[in-house]
Scaffold this active site. Structure first.
Site, PDB file in Angstrom:
ATOM      1  N   GLU A 197      -8.897  14.689  -3.222  1.00  8.77           N
ATOM      2  CA  GLU A 197      -8.862  13.427  -2.484  1.00  8.77           C
ATOM      3  C   GLU A 197      -8.730  12.276  -3.479  1.00  8.77           C
ATOM      4  OE1 GLU A 197      -8.865  14.096   0.638  1.00  8.77           O
ATOM      5  OE2 GLU A 197      -9.710  16.105   0.559  1.00  8.77           O
ATOM      6  N   PHE A 227       3.720 -12.115   2.447  1.00  5.57           N
ATOM      7  CA  PHE A 227       3.200 -10.782   2.128  1.00  5.57           C
ATOM      8  C   PHE A 227       3.335 -10.565   0.619  1.00  5.57           C
ATOM      9  CE2 PHE A 227       3.721  -5.959   3.297  1.00  5.57           C
ATOM     10  CZ  PHE A 227       2.538  -5.672   2.628  1.00  5.57           C
ATOM     11  N   ASP A 282      -2.199   4.090   1.136  1.00 12.22           N
ATOM     12  CA  ASP A 282      -2.508   5.462   1.557  1.00 12.22           C
ATOM     13  C   ASP A 282      -1.505   6.457   0.981  1.00 12.22           C
ATOM     14  OD1 ASP A 282      -4.699   4.607   3.066  1.00 12.22           O
ATOM     15  OD2 ASP A 282      -3.465   4.286   4.848  1.00 12.22           O
ATOM     16  N   LYS A 283      -0.244   6.034   0.870  1.00 15.49           N
ATOM     17  CA  LYS A 283       0.768   6.935   0.325  1.00 15.49           C
ATOM     18  C   LYS A 283       0.645   7.078  -1.195  1.00 15.49           C
ATOM     19  CE  LYS A 283       2.197   9.017   3.295  1.00 15.49           C
ATOM     20  NZ  LYS A 283       2.108  10.459   3.180  1.00 15.49           N
ATOM     21  N   LYS A 291      -5.195  26.478   2.416  1.00 14.61           N
ATOM     22  CA  LYS A 291      -5.681  25.615   3.486  1.00 14.61           C
ATOM     23  C   LYS A 291      -4.633  25.605   4.605  1.00 14.61           C
ATOM     24  CE  LYS A 291      -8.467  24.270   0.072  1.00 14.61           C
ATOM     25  NZ  LYS A 291      -8.493  25.009  -1.206  1.00 14.61           N
ATOM     26  N   ASP A 324      -4.484  24.009   7.239  1.00 14.59           N
ATOM     27  CA  ASP A 324      -4.097  22.668   7.690  1.00 14.59           C
ATOM     28  C   ASP A 324      -2.676  22.370   7.259  1.00 14.59           C
ATOM     29  OD1 ASP A 324      -6.353  21.804   9.004  1.00 14.59           O
ATOM     30  OD2 ASP A 324      -7.257  20.868   7.256  1.00 14.59           O
ATOM     31  N   LYS A 366       6.202  -1.448   5.332  1.00 13.40           N
ATOM     32  CA  LYS A 366       6.066  -0.660   6.558  1.00 13.40           C
ATOM     33  C   LYS A 366       7.284  -0.915   7.437  1.00 13.40           C
ATOM     34  CE  LYS A 366       1.865  -0.219   8.351  1.00 13.40           C
ATOM     35  NZ  LYS A 366       0.557  -0.544   8.983  1.00 13.40           N
ATOM     36  N   ARG A 418      -4.546   9.628   5.314  1.00 10.60           N
ATOM     37  CA  ARG A 418      -4.738   8.639   6.367  1.00 10.60           C
ATOM     38  C   ARG A 418      -3.446   8.270   7.084  1.00 10.60           C
ATOM     39  NH1 ARG A 418      -8.791   3.689   4.995  1.00 10.60           N
ATOM     40  NH2 ARG A 418      -6.941   2.982   3.853  1.00 10.60           N
ATOM     41  N   LYS A 419      -2.373   8.996   6.797  1.00 10.42           N
ATOM     42  CA  LYS A 419      -1.093   8.731   7.456  1.00 10.42           C
ATOM     43  C   LYS A 419      -0.513  10.038   8.017  1.00 10.42           C
ATOM     44  CE  LYS A 419      -0.745   4.300   7.028  1.00 10.42           C
ATOM     45  NZ  LYS A 419      -2.214   4.139   7.147  1.00 10.42           N
ATOM     46  N   GLU A 453     -12.489  19.401  -4.700  1.00  6.89           N
ATOM     47  CA  GLU A 453     -12.926  20.688  -5.233  1.00  6.89           C
ATOM     48  C   GLU A 453     -11.722  21.459  -5.781  1.00  6.89           C
ATOM     49  OE1 GLU A 453     -14.854  18.700  -2.414  1.00  6.89           O
ATOM     50  OE2 GLU A 453     -13.446  20.183  -1.575  1.00  6.89           O
ATOM     51  N   LYS A 501      -3.902  19.586  -0.806  1.00  4.06           N
ATOM     52  CA  LYS A 501      -4.436  20.892  -0.395  1.00  4.06           C
ATOM     53  C   LYS A 501      -3.482  22.008  -0.796  1.00  4.06           C
ATOM     54  CE  LYS A 501      -6.881  19.026   3.635  1.00  4.06           C
ATOM     55  NZ  LYS A 501      -6.982  19.020   5.114  1.00  4.06           N
ATOM     56  N   HIS A 552       2.793   2.027  -0.230  1.00  4.07           N
ATOM     57  CA  HIS A 552       1.655   1.766   0.652  1.00  4.07           C
ATOM     58  C   HIS A 552       0.406   2.417   0.054  1.00  4.07           C
ATOM     59  CE1 HIS A 552      -1.035   2.177   4.105  1.00  4.07           C
ATOM     60  NE2 HIS A 552      -0.373   1.178   4.664  1.00  4.07           N
ATOM     61  N   ASP A 586      -5.211  -3.686   0.314  1.00  4.33           N
ATOM     62  CA  ASP A 586      -5.869  -2.697   1.175  1.00  4.33           C
ATOM     63  C   ASP A 586      -6.237  -1.481   0.340  1.00  4.33           C
ATOM     64  OD1 ASP A 586      -6.390  -3.054   3.946  1.00  4.33           O
ATOM     65  OD2 ASP A 586      -4.246  -3.126   4.359  1.00  4.33           O
ATOM     66  N   ALA A 587      -7.425  -0.952   0.546  1.00  7.55           N
ATOM     67  CA  ALA A 587      -7.759   0.325  -0.099  1.00  7.55           C
ATOM     68  C   ALA A 587      -6.908   1.433   0.514  1.00  7.55           C
ATOM     69  CB  ALA A 587      -9.242   0.638   0.078  1.00  7.55           C
TER      70      ALA A 587
END
Length: 417
Positions: free
Chosen positions: A42, A242, A16-17, A281, A283, A166, A256-257, A55, A277, A14, A250-251
């Protein structure tokens, strides 16, 4: 009255992955050659292009383009007809040095005084409904796509699969929150082009239901296998064709997941992404620590289901709060506030303590970047890193340390269990 709950997952192919996996591969390489690296990478992927940004403060230099290409090829984007290939895509690096304003809040004269790399709240969750203490709908969704990827790589049973996919699983629960049956399974998988669309759709549906699902079912405990009945509603490639997928369809962007990465909508999420990260961090590191705490508490018998929240102020050593929600399933005769106080004494949530306890300054993150950061078995592996600037090194590392049930006895003693 019975109710339905749904979770979804996406494959390693996918968009995003792909972005998450590239970001974590860069992080692993930085940590392999300089364990003190500060990284926030990123990634953007689109038709024929990869853009790296973010960074970094590190004593090492990497060939980031080669690392990105290796990840893409490993996932399976190796053919020109995919309109995205590790060997032919462009890779642009816009990575720059970390802000000194942020760094001054993290680095201190002693490591124990290390401040949190950001403000925010992080959550950890655990439930007894599966053997790995994960929500059932998400766990099955992940397994569907992991087996689909196995079949794609084997290439002899289902020969037309492409990397993007998916899955979604809906579970029917009883009033007392016990899974009763699987109500609906949705699978959308990218595939090679067929001459006839109707023939293609029929074949894909047959292969998913008669080949994929039985293999998934065979990997599950007998108690979960019983939830698969003849009344499951299947939606297989419900939009039809598909063929165009991956970054050409898709970008994709890092982070995003985040719900798929965690608990599939169960528990809660503080909003911070993980991939790319380093562990300064919170997060990432505090979410891992909160999961470690929640899992050990549930495994020890404190509750059948538990949510742990921890929060921070940027540059401050001590967490600003620790919160617990046992959803009324507590077994220890204490309020959730009283349980939270014990959690604070059992699990040191200061940033450096988390890094040290869970061994997070190691190159252990590529394995987290697809099919969830939680629920996987901890293990020790040897990883090899090669760089034209730094040579070749081998490192033995522990993966998924936050999944270890190494505090159960201590928790039982603290709660008199």
């Amino acid at each position: 009255m019975p109710y339905l709950f749904t979770s979804e997952s996406v494959s390693e192919g996918h968009p995003d992955k792909i972005a998450d996996q590239i970001s974590d591969a860069l992080l692993d390489n930085f940590l392999a050659f300089d364990s003190n690296s500060k990284v926030a990478c990123e990634t953007l992927v689109t038709t024929g292009q990869v853009v790296l940004a973010g960074e970094v403060k590190s004593g090492t230099y990497l060939d980031v383009q080669t690392i990105a290409r290796e990840v893409i090829n490993k996932i399976g984007y190796t053919k020109g007809e995919y309109k995205f290939s590790g060997d032919s895509c462009g890779v642009i690096s816009l990575i720059h040095e970390q802000s000194q304003d942020i760094n001054q809040g993290v680095d201190r004269s002693t490591k124990e005084e290390q401040g949190a790399g950001d403000q925010g709240m992080m959550f950890g969750y655990a439930t007894k409904e599966t053997e790995n203490y994960m929500p059932l709908a998400l766990d099955i969704s992940h397994k569907i796509l992991q087996v689909l990827a196995e079949l794609r790589r084997e290439g002899n049973t289902i020969t037309y699969l492409r990397p993007d996919a998916k899955a979604q699983v809906t579970i029917e629960y009883s009033d007392d929150n016990v899974p009763q049956r699987i109500d609906t399974i949705v699978v959308s998988t990218q595939h090679d082009d067929f001459d006839e669309d109707e023939v293609m759709l029929a074949k894909i549906k047959t292969d998913i239901i008669e080949t994929l699902i039985p293999r998934v079912k065979s990997q599950l405990p007998s108690t979960i296998q019983q939830l698969f009945d003849d009344d499951i509603t299947y939606h297989i490639n419900p939009t039809g064709k598909f063929v165009i997928g991956g970054p050409h369809g898709d970008a994709g962007l890092t982070g995003r997941k985040i719900v798929i990465d965690t608990y599939g909508g169960k528990g809660a999420h503080g909003g911070g992404a993980f991939s790319g990260k380093d562990p300064s961090k919170v997060d990432r590191s505090a979410a891992y620590a909160a999961r470690h705490a929640a899992k050990n508490l549930v495994a020890a018998g404190v509750a059948d289901e538990l949510l742990v929240q921890v929060s921070y102020a940027i540059g401050v050593v001590e967490p600003t709060s620790i919160f617990v929600d046992s959803y009324g399933t507590s077994k220890v005769g204490l309020s959730d506030g009283e349980i939270a106080k014990k959690v604070a004494t059992l699990f040191d949530m200061k940033p450096y303590a988390i890094e040290n306890r869970l061994k997070l300054r190691n190159p252990i993150y590529s394995e987290t970047a697809a099919y969830g950061h939680f629920g996987k078995a901890p293990k020790t592996v040897t990883k090899v890193f090669e760089s034209p600037y730094n040579g070749r090194i081998e490192k033995e590392v522990e993966l998924f340390t936050w999944e270890k049930l190494d505090k159960v006895e201590e928790v039982k003693t603290a709660f008199g269990l």
